[in-house]
Design a protein around this motif. Structure first.
Motif, mmCIF file in Angstrom:
data_model
loop_
_atom_site.group_PDB
_atom_site.id
_atom_site.type_symbol
_atom_site.label_atom_id
_atom_site.label_comp_id
_atom_site.label_asym_id
_atom_site.label_seq_id
_atom_site.Cartn_x
_atom_site.Cartn_y
_atom_site.Cartn_z
ATOM 1 N N LEU A 152 0.837 -1.204 0.000
ATOM 2 C CA LEU A 152 0.000 0.000 0.000
ATOM 3 C C LEU A 152 0.872 1.253 0.000
ATOM 4 C CD1 LEU A 152 -2.927 -0.562 2.529
ATOM 5 C CD2 LEU A 152 -2.929 -0.807 0.061
ATOM 6 N N SER A 153 0.375 2.297 -0.654
ATOM 7 C CA SER A 153 1.087 3.579 -0.645
ATOM 8 C C SER A 153 0.468 4.564 0.348
ATOM 9 C CB SER A 153 1.081 4.188 -2.047
ATOM 10 O OG SER A 153 -0.251 4.421 -2.471
ATOM 11 N N ALA A 154 -0.545 4.158 1.070
ATOM 12 C CA ALA A 154 -1.247 5.020 2.022
ATOM 13 C C ALA A 154 -0.373 5.348 3.231
ATOM 14 C CB ALA A 154 -2.518 4.317 2.506
ATOM 15 N N ASP A 155 -0.743 6.431 3.928
ATOM 16 C CA ASP A 155 -0.160 6.700 5.240
ATOM 17 C C ASP A 155 -0.801 5.724 6.217
ATOM 18 O OD1 ASP A 155 1.635 9.027 5.037
ATOM 19 O OD2 ASP A 155 -0.170 10.066 4.346
ATOM 20 N N VAL A 156 0.004 4.923 6.904
ATOM 21 C CA VAL A 156 -0.515 3.925 7.844
ATOM 22 C C VAL A 156 -0.273 4.422 9.262
ATOM 23 C CG1 VAL A 156 -0.447 1.513 8.592
ATOM 24 C CG2 VAL A 156 -0.084 2.093 6.166
#
Length: 192
Positions: A152-156
């Motif tokens: 994933l490229s999302a902010d986690v």
């Protein structure tokens, strides 16, 4: 390493359970309030993946309601049957749209969007027992989130109590690091 992680999980769970209910409720309210000052763009065209806290986990559906109040689409996981795999996702439509699912978890009722739905999220809030300053997350141990977060490229963002941001945790090769800690007293904190 498994034995050490198991021991740490038990220690953090014991500390969580020992927190008075009033302290947990205040923490949940504080987390919901912090959403309004999140360092991420949270507007009408943004999708966020989150979860409904279970047992002694910090937070409450009020955090999800604060996200929807910001105008974002909120996806909440549904644990699929069988062996651990990536999580399925359903759109969150308020606390009334939740029902008990696998292991007694509160999960949204609605159309299942599949495991790839999380790829639309720009921010993903995940549960954790603890997170270290480099972004290593200590989860429950089944690997659902590691399988879900891979690639994933999302902010986690790991949601934990303030004393659960620690100097270091044991990490395995398959553990997916997170970029943020989110705590009741400190709000959002970049890791790594």
């Amino acid at each position: 390493m498994r034995t050490m992680k198991r021991r740490l999980r038990a220690e953090f769970e014991e500390r969580r359970i020992s927190r008075p209910i009033a302290v947990r409720q205040r923490a949940a309210a504080d987390l919901a309030e912090w959403v309004y000052s999140a360092p991420f763009r949270l507007e009408y065209d943004v999708t966020v993946a989150a979860y409904v806290p279970f047992g002694s986990e910090p937070g409450s559906p009020a955090m999800l309601d604060a996200l929807t109040d910001r105008g974002v689409t909120v996806l909440v996981p549904v644990v699929p049957g069988g062996e651990p795999t990536a999580l399925d996702w359903v759109r969150y439509d308020g606390a009334d749209s939740l029902a008990r699912g696998r292991w007694g978890l509160l999960e949204p009722i609605g159309d299942h969007l599949g495991p790839d739905a999380v790829r639309a999220a720009s921010v993903v809030f995940v549960p954790a027992y603890a997170v270290d300053k480099s972004g290593t997350r200590l989860g429950r141990g089944a690997g659902y989130y590691d399988r879900t977060l891979t690639g994933l490229s999302a902010d986690v963002v790991a949601v934990v109590y303030d004393d659960e941001v620690v100097d270091s945790l044991p990490a395995a090769a398959h553990d997916v690091r997170v970029g943020w800690a989110f705590t009741p007293d400190g709000g959002f904190r970049r890791l790594g």
